[in-house]
Design a protein around this motif. Structure first.
Motif, PDB file in Angstrom:
ATOM      1  N   TYR A  33       4.492   5.958  -6.765  1.00 46.52           N
ATOM      2  CA  TYR A  33       3.427   4.967  -6.558  1.00 46.52           C
ATOM      3  C   TYR A  33       2.277   5.181  -7.542  1.00 46.52           C
ATOM      4  O   TYR A  33       1.755   4.223  -8.131  1.00 46.52           O
ATOM      5  CB  TYR A  33       2.926   5.060  -5.122  1.00 46.52           C
ATOM      6  CG  TYR A  33       2.056   3.900  -4.696  1.00 46.52           C
ATOM      7  CD1 TYR A  33       2.616   2.767  -4.131  1.00 46.52           C
ATOM      8  CD2 TYR A  33       0.671   3.953  -4.844  1.00 46.52           C
ATOM      9  CE1 TYR A  33       1.820   1.700  -3.724  1.00 46.52           C
ATOM     10  CE2 TYR A  33      -0.137   2.896  -4.453  1.00 46.52           C
ATOM     11  CZ  TYR A  33       0.448   1.768  -3.889  1.00 46.52           C
ATOM     12  OH  TYR A  33      -0.340   0.719  -3.511  1.00 46.52           O
ATOM     13  N   LEU A  43      10.190   3.900  -7.390  1.00 45.72           N
ATOM     14  CA  LEU A  43       9.566   3.719  -6.083  1.00 45.72           C
ATOM     15  C   LEU A  43      10.554   3.098  -5.094  1.00 45.72           C
ATOM     16  O   LEU A  43      10.614   3.505  -3.920  1.00 45.72           O
ATOM     17  CB  LEU A  43       8.319   2.851  -6.210  1.00 45.72           C
ATOM     18  CG  LEU A  43       7.533   2.593  -4.918  1.00 45.72           C
ATOM     19  CD1 LEU A  43       7.098   3.905  -4.276  1.00 45.72           C
ATOM     20  CD2 LEU A  43       6.328   1.696  -5.197  1.00 45.72           C
ATOM     21  N   ARG A  72       4.751   9.125  -3.229  1.00 45.20           N
ATOM     22  CA  ARG A  72       3.399   9.192  -3.791  1.00 45.20           C
ATOM     23  C   ARG A  72       3.441   9.278  -5.318  1.00 45.20           C
ATOM     24  O   ARG A  72       2.675   8.591  -6.013  1.00 45.20           O
ATOM     25  CB  ARG A  72       2.649  10.387  -3.208  1.00 45.20           C
ATOM     26  CG  ARG A  72       1.236  10.575  -3.745  1.00 45.20           C
ATOM     27  CD  ARG A  72       0.528  11.711  -3.030  1.00 45.20           C
ATOM     28  NE  ARG A  72       0.280  11.371  -1.643  1.00 45.20           N
ATOM     29  CZ  ARG A  72      -0.806  10.694  -1.233  1.00 45.20           C
ATOM     30  NH1 ARG A  72      -1.722  10.317  -2.106  1.00 45.20           N
ATOM     31  NH2 ARG A  72      -0.980  10.442   0.039  1.00 45.20           N
ATOM     32  N   SER A 123       0.825  -1.208   0.000  1.00 47.41           N
ATOM     33  CA  SER A 123       0.000   0.000   0.000  1.00 47.41           C
ATOM     34  C   SER A 123       0.860   1.258   0.000  1.00 47.41           C
ATOM     35  O   SER A 123       2.047   1.227   0.356  1.00 47.41           O
ATOM     36  CB  SER A 123      -0.918   0.015   1.222  1.00 47.41           C
ATOM     37  OG  SER A 123      -0.154   0.159   2.415  1.00 47.41           O
ATOM     38  N   LEU A 124       0.225   2.365  -0.382  1.00 47.03           N
ATOM     39  CA  LEU A 124       0.923   3.649  -0.404  1.00 47.03           C
ATOM     40  C   LEU A 124       1.354   4.060   0.998  1.00 47.03           C
ATOM     41  O   LEU A 124       2.474   4.565   1.193  1.00 47.03           O
ATOM     42  CB  LEU A 124       0.023   4.715  -1.024  1.00 47.03           C
ATOM     43  CG  LEU A 124       0.552   6.150  -1.002  1.00 47.03           C
ATOM     44  CD1 LEU A 124       1.881   6.247  -1.739  1.00 47.03           C
ATOM     45  CD2 LEU A 124      -0.460   7.116  -1.615  1.00 47.03           C
ATOM     46  N   ASP A 125       0.498   3.847   1.987  1.00 43.79           N
ATOM     47  CA  ASP A 125       0.848   4.218   3.363  1.00 43.79           C
ATOM     48  C   ASP A 125       2.068   3.446   3.854  1.00 43.79           C
ATOM     49  O   ASP A 125       2.941   4.007   4.532  1.00 43.79           O
ATOM     50  CB  ASP A 125      -0.340   3.976   4.290  1.00 43.79           C
ATOM     51  CG  ASP A 125      -1.477   4.955   4.044  1.00 43.79           C
ATOM     52  OD1 ASP A 125      -1.205   6.030   3.459  1.00 43.79           O
ATOM     53  OD2 ASP A 125      -2.618   4.648   4.417  1.00 43.79           O
ATOM     54  N   CYS A 165       4.454   2.173   1.981  1.00 43.43           N
ATOM     55  CA  CYS A 165       5.623   2.675   1.253  1.00 43.43           C
ATOM     56  C   CYS A 165       6.112   3.997   1.846  1.00 43.43           C
ATOM     57  O   CYS A 165       7.319   4.213   2.011  1.00 43.43           O
ATOM     58  CB  CYS A 165       5.281   2.864  -0.220  1.00 43.43           C
ATOM     59  SG  CYS A 165       4.965   1.332  -1.131  1.00 43.43           S
ATOM     60  N   THR A 166       5.152   4.865   2.183  1.00 45.76           N
ATOM     61  CA  THR A 166       5.507   6.171   2.743  1.00 45.76           C
ATOM     62  C   THR A 166       6.182   6.019   4.098  1.00 45.76           C
ATOM     63  O   THR A 166       7.196   6.668   4.384  1.00 45.76           O
ATOM     64  CB  THR A 166       4.260   7.044   2.879  1.00 45.76           C
ATOM     65  OG1 THR A 166       3.651   7.212   1.582  1.00 45.76           O
ATOM     66  CG2 THR A 166       4.610   8.415   3.428  1.00 45.76           C
ATOM     67  N   ASN A 196       0.935   2.650 -10.540  1.00 42.08           N
ATOM     68  CA  ASN A 196      -0.445   2.189 -10.735  1.00 42.08           C
ATOM     69  C   ASN A 196      -0.968   2.554 -12.117  1.00 42.08           C
ATOM     70  O   ASN A 196      -1.670   1.760 -12.759  1.00 42.08           O
ATOM     71  CB  ASN A 196      -1.351   2.791  -9.658  1.00 42.08           C
ATOM     72  CG  ASN A 196      -1.158   2.120  -8.309  1.00 42.08           C
ATOM     73  OD1 ASN A 196      -0.628   1.018  -8.233  1.00 42.08           O
ATOM     74  ND2 ASN A 196      -1.582   2.779  -7.246  1.00 42.08           N
TER      75      ASN A 196
END
Length: 452
Positions: free
Chosen positions: A361, A430, A358, A242-244, A246-247, A365
């Motif tokens: 990512y 990423l 972000r 998920s993006l969260d 990864c962040t 997608n």
């Protein structure tokens, strides 16, 4: 006759020399089978920026050594030789005076200056090691980008070659129908023009591939004419993090963020060093002094201390710069400003990190969605081209329909490979934005170094 034989012999010699030259060039161009891991490793081994970062690390090691050695004892020898003239005390007839002092001193208390210096040096060494990892991650990402571009260029050659082959087959069909009078000459000419355009596209695709290989050779530190046989293919492996996540991973592990935190700690240590200017300093010292007419000894015949001395002392010395016209205060203020700057830089890096993660990512997608769309477009374009061919052969379709269908098929295939390229490149971006480690254990840098 002799002239003819001479010319023939000269021509044979020149041909032989040209053959040798071509053979030498062929031997000079090395061929190498590589995958992406091989290229990344070669880049890490050969890159000059990494070697420069390693040199900075060596300098940090010696700076740490310097800071620690400053807290230890020092041995100093002072020697002087003087010629004396004028009236001497007690009517002594002395023409020369030699003096020597040997002293051993060691700092006992520096108001925290030495401790802060050692702490700053320890932090600087760790920051330098983190900087090496950041450089390696950057080089890895650059290598992956060059490798994926070369793969895409190779795929574009395949697309262009298929286009040439398809149009050549269609041109044979057009010529066959023209020979029996079922189509006009314009169909032949239009197909020949399209074939020429496709051949030009193939030339351009091959040139783009050669340029991409040369660029990849440059990144991995190989001669520009090295023939690299790339063993990988652009593929699609779904990314399920998920993006969260990864962040958060980037916030915890990115080397530039860790280095920025260390710079804040170093700046605070510099504040302590500056503040020590207002505190007393205590040194322990042992010394031995001797002077006289002899270079390395006292003159026992002379009783006057001015001409003959042999003394030693040991004890403690203290100095305290009680008032320095606010020079120390100015240094402290400078250090505080440097700390504030380091803290703001660290905050800015975290914000930029979130944006980079972000962006990469979202691009990943978007590329993943483009792959599915482009794959469907290729299948439909193939079907459309087959229908156009059948209709043209049956005499119910036009040559323009076939050429238009072939052009759309080529575009769809090119778009599909471009989508694969964008996906793999975005995945590499990423990884870099998250700070995926190359060969560093990041956990040992998440806490301040232990004091020895």
């Amino acid at each position: 006759m002799k002239t003819y034989r001479f010319k023939k012999l000269s021509a044979m010699v020149c041909a032989g020399l040209m053959s040798l030259s071509v053979a030498s060039m062929a031997m000079a161009a090395e061929s190498m089978d590589v995958n992406i891991e091989d290229c990344v490793q070669m880049a890490l081994n050969n890159n000059h920026t990494i070697k420069s970062a390693l040199a900075d690390y060596d300098a940090a090691v010696w700076k740490r050594h310097e800071a620690r050695r400053t807290a230890g004892p020092t041995l100093n020898w002072t020697s002087a030789a003087r010629r004396i003239g004028g009236a001497a005390p007690n009517d002594a007839n002395v023409n020369a005076l030699y003096s020597n002092t040997v002293a051993v001193s060691m700092p006992i208390y520096t108001g925290g200056q030495l401790e802060a210096s050692m702490r700053a040096a320890d932090l600087g060494l760790d920051a330098s090691e983190i900087a090496i990892e950041a450089t390696k991650q950057s080089i890895k990402a650059k290598t992956q980008a060059a490798y994926f571009k070369a793969l895409n260029c190779r795929n574009q050659i395949k697309v262009s070659q298929e286009s040439v082959n398809t149009i050549e087959e269609h041109l044979k069909n057009v010529n066959a129908q023209y020979s029996v009078g079922t189509v006009a000459k314009t169909d032949v000419l239009a197909s020949q023009v399209q074939l020429s355009n496709a051949q030009l596209g193939l030339v351009s695709a091959k040139n783009n591939y050669n340029v991409a290989i040369a660029a990849l050779n440059n990144v991995i530190g190989q001669p520009a004419d090295t023939n690299l046989n790339l063993k990988d293919e652009l593929d699609y492996n779904p990314y399920e993090i998920s993006l969260d996540s990864c962040t958060q991973y980037a916030r915890d592990n990115r080397p530039d963020i860790l280095a920025a935190d260390y710079k804040v700690k170093i700046a605070k240590a510099q504040e302590d060093i500056a503040g020590a200017g207002n505190k007393p300093k205590v040194n322990a010292e042992v010394s031995r002094s001797f002077a006289g007419e002899k270079p390395f000894g006292s003159d026992t015949k002379q009783t006057d201390f001015y001409y003959s001395q042999n003394t030693w002392y040991m004890g403690l010395g203290m100095s305290w710069n009680i008032f320095d016209n606010n020079v120390t205060q100015a240094k402290v203020k400078q250090s505080e400003a440097a700390t504030l700057k380091a803290e703001e830089n660290a905050k800015s890096l975290r914000e930029n990190s979130d944006l980079e993660v972000r962006t990469a990512y979202l691009n990943l997608n978007a590329a993943a969605q483009s792959i599915d769309t482009a794959k469907v477009a290729v299948e439909k374009a193939k079907e459309d081209y087959k229908i156009a061919q059948v209709r043209y052969t049956a005499g119910v379709g036009t040559n323009l329909d076939v050429m238009d269908a072939e052009s759309k098929l080529t575009t769809a295939q090119s778009n599909y490979y471009n989508a694969l390229y964008q996906y793999n490149s975005s995945k590499a971006d990423l990884d870099r934005a998250m700070g995926i480690m190359v060969d560093l254990d990041v956990n040992k840098f998440k806490a301040e170094p232990k004091k020895n």
